[in-house]
Design a protein around this motif. Structure first.
Motif, PDB file in Angstrom:
ATOM      1  N   THR A  60     -20.143  67.733  39.824  1.00 33.50           N
ATOM      2  CA  THR A  60     -18.884  67.354  38.627  1.00 33.50           C
ATOM      3  C   THR A  60     -17.503  68.285  39.352  1.00 33.50           C
ATOM      4  OG1 THR A  60     -20.062  69.042  37.452  1.00 33.50           O
ATOM      5  CG2 THR A  60     -20.209  66.816  36.752  1.00 33.50           C
TER       6      THR A  60
ATOM      7  N   LEU B 155     -22.843  68.673  30.478  1.00 37.98           N
ATOM      8  CA  LEU B 155     -22.954  68.408  31.870  1.00 37.98           C
ATOM      9  C   LEU B 155     -23.125  66.845  32.319  1.00 37.98           C
ATOM     10  CD1 LEU B 155     -24.941  71.360  33.420  1.00 37.98           C
ATOM     11  CD2 LEU B 155     -22.756  70.512  34.046  1.00 37.98           C
ATOM     12  N   PHE B 156     -24.069  66.318  31.326  1.00 36.32           N
ATOM     13  CA  PHE B 156     -24.237  64.699  31.152  1.00 36.32           C
ATOM     14  C   PHE B 156     -23.128  63.865  31.363  1.00 36.32           C
ATOM     15  CE2 PHE B 156     -28.926  65.742  29.661  1.00 36.32           C
ATOM     16  CZ  PHE B 156     -29.264  65.571  30.954  1.00 36.32           C
TER      17      PHE B 156
ATOM     18  N   VAL C  98     -18.493  61.012  33.941  1.00 36.52           N
ATOM     19  CA  VAL C  98     -16.972  60.956  34.497  1.00 36.52           C
ATOM     20  C   VAL C  98     -17.145  60.947  36.097  1.00 36.52           C
ATOM     21  CG1 VAL C  98     -14.999  62.160  34.276  1.00 36.52           C
ATOM     22  CG2 VAL C  98     -16.421  61.852  32.210  1.00 36.52           C
ATOM     23  N   GLY C  99     -17.795  62.209  36.480  1.00 37.14           N
ATOM     24  CA  GLY C  99     -17.540  62.304  38.154  1.00 37.14           C
ATOM     25  C   GLY C  99     -18.030  60.851  38.671  1.00 37.14           C
ATOM     26  N   LEU C 100     -19.226  60.471  38.159  1.00 29.42           N
ATOM     27  CA  LEU C 100     -19.492  59.184  38.890  1.00 29.42           C
ATOM     28  C   LEU C 100     -18.567  57.909  38.548  1.00 29.42           C
ATOM     29  CD1 LEU C 100     -22.075  57.170  40.004  1.00 29.42           C
ATOM     30  CD2 LEU C 100     -22.287  56.636  37.373  1.00 29.42           C
TER      31      LEU C 100
ATOM     32  N   TYR D 238      -8.371  65.710  40.447  1.00 27.87           N
ATOM     33  CA  TYR D 238      -7.185  66.263  39.989  1.00 27.87           C
ATOM     34  C   TYR D 238      -6.129  66.928  40.842  1.00 27.87           C
ATOM     35  CZ  TYR D 238      -8.033  64.881  35.158  1.00 27.87           C
ATOM     36  OH  TYR D 238      -8.246  64.142  34.294  1.00 27.87           O
TER      37      TYR D 238
ATOM     38  N   LEU E  10     -10.138  60.226  31.719  1.00 28.47           N
ATOM     39  CA  LEU E  10      -9.549  60.863  32.857  1.00 28.47           C
ATOM     40  C   LEU E  10      -7.873  60.939  32.558  1.00 28.47           C
ATOM     41  CD1 LEU E  10     -11.294  59.249  35.586  1.00 28.47           C
ATOM     42  CD2 LEU E  10     -11.568  61.596  35.114  1.00 28.47           C
ATOM     43  N   PRO E  11      -7.674  61.694  31.619  1.00 25.77           N
ATOM     44  CA  PRO E  11      -6.166  62.005  31.397  1.00 25.77           C
ATOM     45  C   PRO E  11      -5.303  62.425  32.630  1.00 25.77           C
ATOM     46  CG  PRO E  11      -7.345  63.838  30.472  1.00 25.77           C
ATOM     47  CD  PRO E  11      -8.350  62.718  30.912  1.00 25.77           C
TER      48      PRO E  11
ATOM     49  N   LEU F 188     -19.849  65.138  31.754  1.00 27.72           N
ATOM     50  CA  LEU F 188     -19.156  65.432  33.195  1.00 27.72           C
ATOM     51  C   LEU F 188     -19.708  64.764  34.257  1.00 27.72           C
ATOM     52  CD1 LEU F 188     -17.985  69.061  32.556  1.00 27.72           C
ATOM     53  CD2 LEU F 188     -16.748  66.914  31.888  1.00 27.72           C
ATOM     54  N   GLY F 189     -20.938  64.607  34.538  1.00 23.16           N
ATOM     55  CA  GLY F 189     -21.565  63.982  35.609  1.00 23.16           C
ATOM     56  C   GLY F 189     -21.081  62.343  35.633  1.00 23.16           C
TER      57      GLY F 189
ATOM     58  N   PHE G 150      -7.317  67.240  30.438  1.00 24.69           N
ATOM     59  CA  PHE G 150      -8.551  67.047  30.761  1.00 24.69           C
ATOM     60  C   PHE G 150      -9.329  68.319  29.931  1.00 24.69           C
ATOM     61  CE2 PHE G 150     -12.743  67.521  33.059  1.00 24.69           C
ATOM     62  CZ  PHE G 150     -13.048  66.560  33.103  1.00 24.69           C
TER      63      PHE G 150
ATOM     64  N   ILE H  51     -15.380  58.406  38.675  1.00 28.47           N
ATOM     65  CA  ILE H  51     -14.080  58.540  39.577  1.00 28.47           C
ATOM     66  C   ILE H  51     -14.692  58.308  41.080  1.00 28.47           C
ATOM     67  CG2 ILE H  51     -13.104  60.600  40.689  1.00 28.47           C
ATOM     68  CD1 ILE H  51     -13.288  62.282  38.235  1.00 28.47           C
ATOM     69  N   LEU H  52     -16.047  58.317  41.517  1.00 29.68           N
ATOM     70  CA  LEU H  52     -16.429  57.913  42.692  1.00 29.68           C
ATOM     71  C   LEU H  52     -16.546  56.598  42.948  1.00 29.68           C
ATOM     72  CD1 LEU H  52     -19.382  60.191  43.784  1.00 29.68           C
ATOM     73  CD2 LEU H  52     -17.087  60.160  44.517  1.00 29.68           C
TER      74      LEU H  52
END
Lengths: 414, 277
Positions: A14, B130-131, B136-138, A22, B178-179, B133-134, B185, B140-141
Motif C-alpha cells: 500500500t 489495511l484491507f 485501493v492500491g490494487l 501521488y 483516490l482524490p 488501503l490494500g 487522501f 491503482i495497479l
C-alpha cells in the motif's frame, strides 16, 4: 520476520503503490492545453488587468480555467487547500476580507452587497425570518456599517416598513448610497396592490436611521403596473453596469421605463419589441426626477448598457456587429458612435462584451478547433482599437482533435 | 508494540482467504469489463462499417470514440468495488462478533493475553484499515493494466486515450477513493478511520451492556456525529457564515481528532472495566 509476511507485504504494497501514485500525479503535467493571448496589434498593457473565465472541453473531458496575460490556470491545478480556501474569490472581496477581517465575518460574498467610500464600508443584504420560512411583506435588511477611520462597527437587522394597501412578495436591494451622511437604499419591489388588484413593480428609496436602527420609507421613484394590456407590459430598471462590483458614491441614478409589446408567432414562440421607452435620472439628495431626452439617432432597441459619469453607453446588435452609441446627459449631445465589427465571428458563436471605464472589451462567446477567438479592446470616445489579439492554443498536438472553448465572463481588476 | 504487531498480523491472517477471494473477483470482473465493453463496441463498429457500409468518420460522429469512461460505467467494473466495500463493512462488525460467537469463545483468550486490551482493539482497527488501503492500491495497479488491454483491443482510430488521472476524475466514485492530492487522501481516509473507531466503540457498548448497550451505542454514535459536525452546525444555523473556510477546516480537524481520541479512550475504558465475555 517470516511470520509477519502478511503484514509486511500488505503495508509495503500500500505504501509503495499509493505513494508512487501521488508522486506521479503531482509531477505529471496536465494534459489540458495552455491558451495564451497573442497580440496582433496594439499595446500589451491593455490586457494586464483582464481575466477571462472560460472552460475547455474535448471528447467530454475538460475543466474550467482562467486566462490572463500570465497564461492559463485550470481549476484542477489548484491544491486542495487553495480550493477550500477559495482561490476563485474576486480579488475585491479578498481585499475587504484581509483589511476588515472581523467586520467581514458572516457577510455575503457578493461585492454588490457592499458600498465603499474613503471613510465608510457599508453592507446591506436582504434577509427574512428563517424560522417561519418565506412570508410576503416579511423582509428585513441586514445592515453593517464600519467606520474605516475610528474602526467603529454598527450592525443591526431592521424590518422593511409595510404599506397597508400593498403586499410585497419579492424585493431586491439595487442601490446602497451615502448622501450627506445618511444611508439610503434603493430597492426594486415586486408587489400586489390590493385596491387596483394589480401587480406592480416599484423602485423605492428607504432611509435608514442608524441611531434608532430603523428603516423608513423615503420616496417612491417609480411604480408601474406590470401589465398594460393583454399583449403589452411595462418594465422598469436601473441602468448600471457595475452589478459585479462594490458600490461607489454617486449622486444621480439613471432609470429606464419601457413599454414592451409581445407578438405571438405561434403556441411556442413570441417576439418582444420595445415600442416606447423613457430614461430619467433621479437625484438622490433632492429626490427630483429629470427626464433624459434622447435624440432620434438612438433607436428604441438600443440597450442602455452602462452609465459612466455623465455618459450613457447604448449597445445594439446590428447584423452581428456591435453598435455602440455614447450620449452625454449634461450637454445633451451624442458623443460618439462606433460599430465594432468582429471579423470571423459566426452567428452561432455570438459574442460577449464588457464596458469598463471608457473601453469596451469584445470577444466571441465560444470557439471550436477551426474557429478563431479574436479579442478587441476599443476606446469608446475615439473609436480607436487599442488592442487586437487572439486566443491561441500553445499545444499544437491537441489542435487536430475537435474541442470547445466557452467564455463565461470577462473580468477586470481595479 | 511487538504484541500489537503480532496481533495485526494475526487479524490479517484470519481474513486472508476472503480477502484474496475479493482481490480475485475484482481482477477477473474488471478485466472482463474491459473485454466485454471493448468487444461490444467493436461489434457495433464492424456492423456499421462492414454491413451498413458506414465510413469510419460517420461512425465516430454517431457513436463517439471509445474511451475508458465506457468501461468505468459498466457494472462489471463498479460491481466488484461495491462488493469489496460491503464485505469490509460487514467484516467491521464480524471482526468482533466472530470472537464471541465462534466455536469456542475466542475473545476469552484474546482478552486474557498478557498485554493491554487496547492492543487487541487497535489491531482490529488497523487490520480493517489495511484491507481498505490494500484494495485501493490494487485498483491503482489495475487501471493502467486495464487501459493496456483496451489499447490492444480497440484500434487507435476508434479510441480516445485517457491518462490515469483523467480515468479517475471522470468517474466520481473513483474520485472519492483516490482524490486529487495526498492531503485530500489523508482527510478522506482519516474520516474513514474515525468512522471505524466510532463503530467499534458502539460495538463495545453493545458487548458491555447488551440490549441496553445498543441504545447507548446509538446514542454515542449520534453524539460523535454531532461533535464532529458541530462547527458546520454553528456555521449554518447559529452564526451564519461566521467562520472563514480555513477556520472551519481547523475546527473540523480538532473535532475529528476529538471524536477519534474520545472513542479510543471510551473503548479502552469499556474493554478494561466493563467487558463481558
Amino acid at each position: 520476520m517470516k511470520r509477519y509476511w502478511k503484514l509486511i507485504l500488505l503495508v509495503s504494497f500500500t505504501v509503495l503503490v499509493i505513494g508512487a501514485f501521488y508522486i506521479q500525479t503531482s509531477t505529471a503535467t496536465s494534459r489540458l492545453p495552455e491558451f495564451a493571448f497573442e497580440t496582433v496589434n496594439g499595446d500589451e498593457k491593455e490586457i494586464e488587468k483582464l481575466t477571462l473565465e472560460a472552460s475547455f472541453i474535448q471528447e467530454g473531458i475538460g475543466d474550467s480555467f482562467q486566462l490572463n496575460a500570465d497564461g492559463t490556470t485550470y481549476w484542477s491545478e489548484y491544491s486542495y487547500f487553495e480550493r477550500i480556501l477559495g482561490v476563485n474569490q474576486r480579488p475585491k472581496m479578498e481585499r475587504l476580507q484581509k483589511d476588515y477581517r472581523n467586520f467581514m465575518r458572516g457577510k455575503s460574498m457578493t461585492p454588490y452587497h457592499f458600498y465603499e467610500d474613503e471613510n465608510l464600508l457599508v453592507y446591506v443584504n436582504l434577509t427574512w425570518d428563517t424560522m417561519n420560512g418565506y412570508q410576503p411583506n416579511d423582509f428585513e435588511l441586514d445592515i453593517g456599517i464600519l467606520d474605516k477611520v475610528s474602526k467603529e462597527e454598527t450592525s443591526f437587522q431592521a424590518p422593511i416598513p409595510v404599506n397597508k394597501n400593498s403586499m410585497i412578495y419579492s424585493m431586491d436591494v439595487e442601490g446602497i448610497h451615502i448622501i450627506d451622511g445618511q444611508l439610503k437604499i434603493i430597492s426594486r419591489n415586486y408587489s400586489y396592490d390590493k385596491q387596483s388588484e394589480k401587480d406592480i413593480t416599484a423602485y423605492q428609496v428607504y432611509l435608514v436611521d442608524i441611531a434608532a436602527e430603523t428603516i423608513q420609507n423615503e420616496a417612491i421613484i417609480t411604480a408601474k403596473e406590470d401589465e398594460d394590456s393583454s399583449n403589452q407590459y411595462r418594465e422598469v430598471r436601473i441602468v448600471n453596469n457595475k452589478w459585479e462590483d462594490i458600490q461607489q458614491p454617486m449622486e444621480q441614478v439613471v432609470f429606464e421605463e419601457g413599454l414592451i409589446e409581445e407578438s405571438v408567432i405561434d403556441e411556442w414562440e413570441s417576439t418582444y419589441e420595445t415600442i416606447d421607452r423613457e430614461l430619467f435620472q433621479y437625484d438622490l439628495a433632492t429626490g427630483e426626477k429629470e427626464e433624459i431626452k434622447l435624440p432620434k439617432e438612438i433607436s428604441n432597441n438600443a440597450f442602455p448598457y452602462a452609465v459612466n459619469d455623465e455618459i450613457i453607453y447604448f449597445t445594439e446588435d446590428v447584423e452581428g456587429k456591435l453598435k455602440l452609441t455614447s450620449y452625454n446627459i449634461e450637454s445633451e449631445e451624442l458623443e460618439a458612435k462606433q460599430t465594432i465589427a468582429i471579423p470571423d465571428v459566426t452567428d452561432e458563436q455570438g459574442y460577449m462584451y464588457k464596458i469598463h471605464g471608457d473601453k469596451v472589451y469584445v470577444v466571441p462567446a465560444t470557439k471550436n478547433a477551426e474557429q478563431d477567438l479574436p479579442l478587441h479592446i476599443v476606446h469608446l470616445k475615439t473609436g480607436d482599437t487599442l488592442y487586437e489579439g487572439k486566443i491561441t492554443m500553445k499545444n499544437p498536438k491537441k489542435q487536430d482533435i475537435d474541442y470547445n472553448l466557452d467564455i463565461h465572463s470577462i473580468e477586470l481588476d481595479e | 508494540m511487538n504484541r500489537y504487531v503480532k496481533l495485526v498480523n494475526f487479524e490479517l491472517g484470519r481474513f486472508m482467504k476472503v480477502y484474496i477471494a475479493l482481490i480475485g473477483i475484482t481482477i477477473i470482473s474488471q478485466l472482463a469489463a474491459v473485454i466485454v465493453v471493448s468487444k461490444s463496441y467493436l461489434n457495433n463498429a464492424n456492423q456499421a462499417m462492414n454491413v451498413d457500409h458506414m465510413a469510419i468518420e460517420t461512425f465516430i460522429e454517431q457513436y463517439g470514440r471509445m474511451s475508458f469512461n465506457d468501461v468505468t460505467n459498466s457494472i462489471f467494473f463498479i460491481g466488484p468495488i461495491a462488493l469489496c466495500i460491503v464485505t469490509l463493512l460487514i467484516y467491521s462488525l464480524f471482526i468482533w462478533y466472530r470472537d464471541w460467537f465462534g466455536k469456542n469463545t475466542f475473545i476469552y483468550r484474546l482478552l486474557m493475553l498478557p498485554t493491554a486490551r487496547l492492543n487487541v482493539y487497535l489491531a482490529k482497527a488497523s487490520a480493517i484499515f489495511l484491507f481498505v488501503l490494500g484494495l485501493v492500491g490494487l485498483q491503482i495497479l489495475l487501471l493502467p493494466l486495464e487501459r493496456m488491454i483496451l489499447q490492444w483491443m480497440v484500434p487507435i482510430d476508434l479510441r480516445w486515450d485517457l491518462s490515469i488521472n483523467e480515468m479517475i476524475r471522470n468517474f466520481d466514485r473513483l474520485g472519492i477513493m483516490l482524490p486529487y492530492s495526498i492531503a485530500e487522501f489523508a482527510i478522506h481516509y482519516g474520516i474513514g478511520f474515525m468512522a471505524v473507531i466510532v463503530l467499534f466503540t458502539i460495538i463495545m457498548f453493545e458487548r458491555c451492556y447488551r440490549l441496553k448497550g445498543i441504545l447507548l451505542g446509538i446514542g454515542y454514535g449520534a453524539l460523535a456525529l454531532i461533535v464532529f459536525f458541530l462547527p458546520v452546525f454553528v456555521q449554518e444555523f447559529m452564526l451564519y457564515n461566521y467562520f472563514y473556510p480555513e477556520e472551519l477546516f481547523m475546527l473540523m480537524l480538532v473535532t475529528g481528532l476529538l471524536v477519534t481520541a474520545g472513542s479510543i479512550w471510551m473503548s479502552n475504558h469499556l474493554l478494561t472495566r466493563k467487558i463481558r465475555v
